[in-house]
Design a protein around this motif. Structure first.
Motif, mmCIF file in Angstrom:
data_model
loop_
_atom_site.group_PDB
_atom_site.id
_atom_site.type_symbol
_atom_site.label_atom_id
_atom_site.label_comp_id
_atom_site.label_asym_id
_atom_site.label_seq_id
_atom_site.Cartn_x
_atom_site.Cartn_y
_atom_site.Cartn_z
ATOM 1 N N ALA A 169 -7.499 0.498 -13.563
ATOM 2 C CA ALA A 169 -7.175 -0.923 -13.704
ATOM 3 C C ALA A 169 -5.676 -1.136 -13.522
ATOM 4 O O ALA A 169 -4.858 -0.367 -14.023
ATOM 5 C CB ALA A 169 -7.604 -1.413 -15.080
ATOM 6 N N GLY A 170 -5.327 -2.176 -12.763
ATOM 7 C CA GLY A 170 -3.926 -2.499 -12.566
ATOM 8 C C GLY A 170 -3.220 -1.636 -11.556
ATOM 9 O O GLY A 170 -2.012 -1.778 -11.347
ATOM 10 N N SER A 171 -3.931 -0.721 -10.932
ATOM 11 C CA SER A 171 -3.347 0.141 -9.907
ATOM 12 C C SER A 171 -3.972 -0.203 -8.568
ATOM 13 O O SER A 171 -4.963 -0.910 -8.489
ATOM 14 C CB SER A 171 -3.588 1.615 -10.245
ATOM 15 N N GLY A 172 -3.375 0.282 -7.503
ATOM 16 C CA GLY A 172 -3.897 -0.016 -6.183
ATOM 17 C C GLY A 172 -3.522 -1.421 -5.753
ATOM 18 O O GLY A 172 -2.690 -2.100 -6.365
ATOM 19 N N THR A 173 -4.165 -1.877 -4.680
ATOM 20 C CA THR A 173 -3.928 -3.209 -4.120
ATOM 21 C C THR A 173 -5.279 -3.722 -3.622
ATOM 22 O O THR A 173 -6.274 -2.994 -3.675
ATOM 23 C CB THR A 173 -2.941 -3.138 -2.937
ATOM 24 N N PRO A 174 -5.351 -4.965 -3.124
ATOM 25 C CA PRO A 174 -6.632 -5.426 -2.557
ATOM 26 C C PRO A 174 -7.156 -4.534 -1.441
ATOM 27 O O PRO A 174 -8.365 -4.475 -1.202
ATOM 28 C CB PRO A 174 -6.290 -6.830 -2.049
ATOM 29 N N SER A 175 -6.262 -3.837 -0.734
ATOM 30 C CA SER A 175 -6.693 -2.965 0.363
ATOM 31 C C SER A 175 -6.567 -1.490 0.031
ATOM 32 O O SER A 175 -6.672 -0.634 0.914
ATOM 33 C CB SER A 175 -5.889 -3.284 1.634
ATOM 34 N N LEU A 176 -6.358 -1.170 -1.255
ATOM 35 C CA LEU A 176 -6.254 0.228 -1.667
ATOM 36 C C LEU A 176 -6.931 0.403 -3.019
ATOM 37 O O LEU A 176 -6.482 -0.151 -4.028
ATOM 38 C CB LEU A 176 -4.784 0.663 -1.774
ATOM 39 N N GLY A 177 -8.027 1.163 -3.025
ATOM 40 C CA GLY A 177 -8.714 1.466 -4.270
ATOM 41 C C GLY A 177 -8.176 2.764 -4.861
ATOM 42 O O GLY A 177 -8.005 3.749 -4.147
ATOM 43 N N HIS A 178 -7.910 2.759 -6.161
ATOM 44 C CA HIS A 178 -7.376 3.943 -6.841
ATOM 45 C C HIS A 178 -8.364 4.372 -7.919
ATOM 46 O O HIS A 178 -8.680 3.601 -8.825
ATOM 47 C CB HIS A 178 -6.008 3.639 -7.464
ATOM 48 N N ASP A 213 0.828 -1.210 0.000
ATOM 49 C CA ASP A 213 0.000 0.000 0.000
ATOM 50 C C ASP A 213 0.859 1.255 0.000
ATOM 51 O O ASP A 213 0.582 2.224 -0.726
ATOM 52 C CB ASP A 213 -0.940 0.011 1.213
ATOM 53 N N ILE A 214 1.919 1.251 0.801
ATOM 54 C CA ILE A 214 2.828 2.404 0.855
ATOM 55 C C ILE A 214 3.431 2.660 -0.519
ATOM 56 O O ILE A 214 3.488 3.797 -0.999
ATOM 57 C CB ILE A 214 3.929 2.176 1.903
ATOM 58 N N ARG A 215 3.861 1.611 -1.183
ATOM 59 C CA ARG A 215 4.495 1.774 -2.493
ATOM 60 C C ARG A 215 3.482 2.212 -3.559
ATOM 61 O O ARG A 215 3.812 2.997 -4.456
ATOM 62 C CB ARG A 215 5.189 0.471 -2.914
ATOM 63 N N ALA A 216 2.245 1.719 -3.466
ATOM 64 C CA ALA A 216 1.215 2.113 -4.436
ATOM 65 C C ALA A 216 0.864 3.590 -4.302
ATOM 66 O O ALA A 216 0.737 4.312 -5.300
ATOM 67 C CB ALA A 216 -0.033 1.246 -4.255
ATOM 68 N N ILE A 217 0.718 4.060 -3.069
ATOM 69 C CA ILE A 217 0.424 5.476 -2.838
ATOM 70 C C ILE A 217 1.611 6.342 -3.263
ATOM 71 O O ILE A 217 1.446 7.391 -3.890
ATOM 72 C CB ILE A 217 0.068 5.718 -1.364
ATOM 73 N N SER A 218 2.804 5.882 -2.939
ATOM 74 C CA SER A 218 4.013 6.634 -3.296
ATOM 75 C C SER A 218 4.159 6.777 -4.799
ATOM 76 O O SER A 218 4.626 7.808 -5.291
ATOM 77 C CB SER A 218 5.252 5.945 -2.706
ATOM 78 N N ALA A 219 3.751 5.748 -5.549
ATOM 79 C CA ALA A 219 3.842 5.818 -7.006
ATOM 80 C C ALA A 219 2.960 6.926 -7.563
ATOM 81 O O ALA A 219 3.337 7.635 -8.507
ATOM 82 C CB ALA A 219 3.451 4.467 -7.605
ATOM 83 N N VAL A 220 1.780 7.106 -6.977
ATOM 84 C CA VAL A 220 0.883 8.175 -7.417
ATOM 85 C C VAL A 220 1.472 9.529 -7.049
ATOM 86 O O VAL A 220 1.428 10.493 -7.826
ATOM 87 C CB VAL A 220 -0.523 7.998 -6.814
ATOM 88 N N LEU A 221 2.047 9.632 -5.851
ATOM 89 C CA LEU A 221 2.676 10.886 -5.420
ATOM 90 C C LEU A 221 3.864 11.238 -6.308
ATOM 91 O O LEU A 221 4.083 12.408 -6.629
ATOM 92 C CB LEU A 221 3.140 10.764 -3.970
ATOM 93 N N GLN A 270 -10.717 -3.248 1.340
ATOM 94 C CA GLN A 270 -11.232 -4.615 1.434
ATOM 95 C C GLN A 270 -12.521 -4.701 2.238
ATOM 96 O O GLN A 270 -13.200 -5.737 2.223
ATOM 97 C CB GLN A 270 -10.171 -5.543 2.042
ATOM 98 N N PHE A 271 -12.881 -3.599 2.921
ATOM 99 C CA PHE A 271 -14.086 -3.627 3.748
ATOM 100 C C PHE A 271 -15.318 -3.186 2.959
ATOM 101 O O PHE A 271 -15.228 -2.416 2.003
ATOM 102 C CB PHE A 271 -13.900 -2.729 4.977
ATOM 103 N N ASP A 287 -6.759 12.311 -8.473
ATOM 104 C CA ASP A 287 -6.472 10.941 -8.040
ATOM 105 C C ASP A 287 -7.018 10.749 -6.635
ATOM 106 O O ASP A 287 -6.655 11.506 -5.718
ATOM 107 C CB ASP A 287 -4.971 10.673 -8.053
ATOM 108 N N VAL A 288 -7.891 9.757 -6.463
ATOM 109 C CA VAL A 288 -8.482 9.469 -5.162
ATOM 110 C C VAL A 288 -8.057 8.066 -4.740
ATOM 111 O O VAL A 288 -8.264 7.095 -5.477
ATOM 112 C CB VAL A 288 -10.014 9.564 -5.194
ATOM 113 N N LEU A 289 -7.461 7.958 -3.562
ATOM 114 C CA LEU A 289 -6.961 6.687 -3.036
ATOM 115 C C LEU A 289 -7.740 6.352 -1.771
ATOM 116 O O LEU A 289 -7.754 7.143 -0.815
ATOM 117 C CB LEU A 289 -5.468 6.796 -2.740
#
Length: 318
Positions: free
Chosen positions: A279-288, A99-107, A260-261, A253-255
């Motif tokens: 598509a292909g962004s985010g993680t199971p616990s992070l919606g992008h 999750d940290i890396r996915a958010i950092s990529a957007v930043l 998962q909840f 961009d909204v994260l």
């Protein structure tokens, strides 16, 4: 004796003349240094004032593509090092490394920018550092946490927010918002005067006029039925992305963390829309999501009925 006295007088006169020359030389150097310092400070002040005015005109912070040239992004090696050490940290209640890396990529892609973060947590100093040169604002439900963190992290800009919603009521609140989608809970509106129960309208007024590039929804808490839940933060973000300065500057961009909840998934589907999910962004616990202003004034997503409340099939969140 007379000859010796004359010699002393000549030496004293020569010494006095030498001191006058040194004094004159010192005064000249001091005046020159003062003049150079004055010229430098004047030009530096004018340059800084011009840069500050350009930054202010962009909506309170640096925005990607603003073209002001007043700020520079964090050097990539430093950026990567911060992300690396944050991802291997053993801090309690921290995000996963993915999750940290996915958010950092957007930043990295959008920064330095205007970043709005719902919730203060272990990663807050990281988001502040990664958005070096931009404006990062945190909204937190616990005012004591705000007062605790601000002195420990210079430059941290955080505000406490009072929430009136409860997780246990989220279905009823969602039905009410659907029923008034063309009225109080419409997609494009002035949130300061909103009467929608999901709208946050008590922030500092200037925050509604900032052109937010990224919004990270990691609060408020939603772990139990009496917690406020993230219905207001998701709804408010959806309106901000379609209204005013935020909509005028283009996509947002909204994260959404803890995706998962059920609550986060249902509310994101309703207000941020599946069609906007990356598509292909985010993680199971992070919606992008990337929300673009589309001009719709009575529906957030394509195919929504602006007048009808949710049906039983919609309530399932499927």
């Amino acid at each position: 004796m007379k000859s010796h006295g004359s010699r002393d007088k000549l030496q004293a006169a020569a010494s006095s003349s030498h001191r006058r020359v040194l004094l004159l030389l010192f005064a000249t150097c001091f005046a020159l240094a003062t003049f150079v310092t004055f010229v430098y400070n004047t030009s530096h002040f004018a340059s800084a004032s011009g840069s500050g005015a350009a930054a202010d005109s962009s909506g309170g912070g640096a925005s990607a593509g603003s073209g002001t040239g007043a700020v520079s992004a964090l050097p990539l090696p430093v950026f990567d090092a911060l992300v690396h050490f944050a991802s291997i940290s053993n801090a309690t209640h921290r995000m996963s490394d993915t999750d940290i890396r996915a958010i950092s990529a957007v930043l990295r892609a959008r920064g330095p920018c205007n970043l709005l973060v719902f919730g203060l947590g272990a990663e807050s100093p990281l988001w502040l550092a990664l958005n070096h040169g931009g404006r990062t604002v945190f909204l937190e439900e616990n005012e004591f946490y705000v007062k605790y963190l601000e002195p420990r992290h210079p430059g941290l800009e955080a505000y406490d927010v009072s929430y009136t919603t409860k997780v246990r009521d989220f279905r009823d609140l969602l039905d009410a918002a659907r029923a008034s989608r063309a009225a109080e809970c419409r997609p494009i509106q002035n949130l300061l005067f909103s009467e929608c129960r999901l709208a946050i309208n008590d922030l500092p007024n200037d925050l509604y006029d900032v052109a937010w590039d990224i919004v990270l929804i990691d609060g408020p808490s939603g772990w139990n039925p009496t917690s406020p839940g993230r219905m207001p933060s998701i709804f408010t973000t959806a309106v901000l992305a379609r209204t005013g300065a935020t909509a005028a500057k283009g996509p947002t961009d909204v994260l959404v963390h803890d995706f998962q909840f059920e609550l986060e998934q249902v509310l994101s589907k309703e207000f941020l829309c599946d069609e906007n999910r990356v598509a292909g962004s985010g993680t199971p616990s992070l919606g992008h999501f990337v929300v673009r202003p589309d001009g719709r004034r009575d529906a957030f997503c394509s195919g929504q009925d602006s007048t009808a409340a949710g049906t039983s099939s919609e309530k399932s969140g499927k």
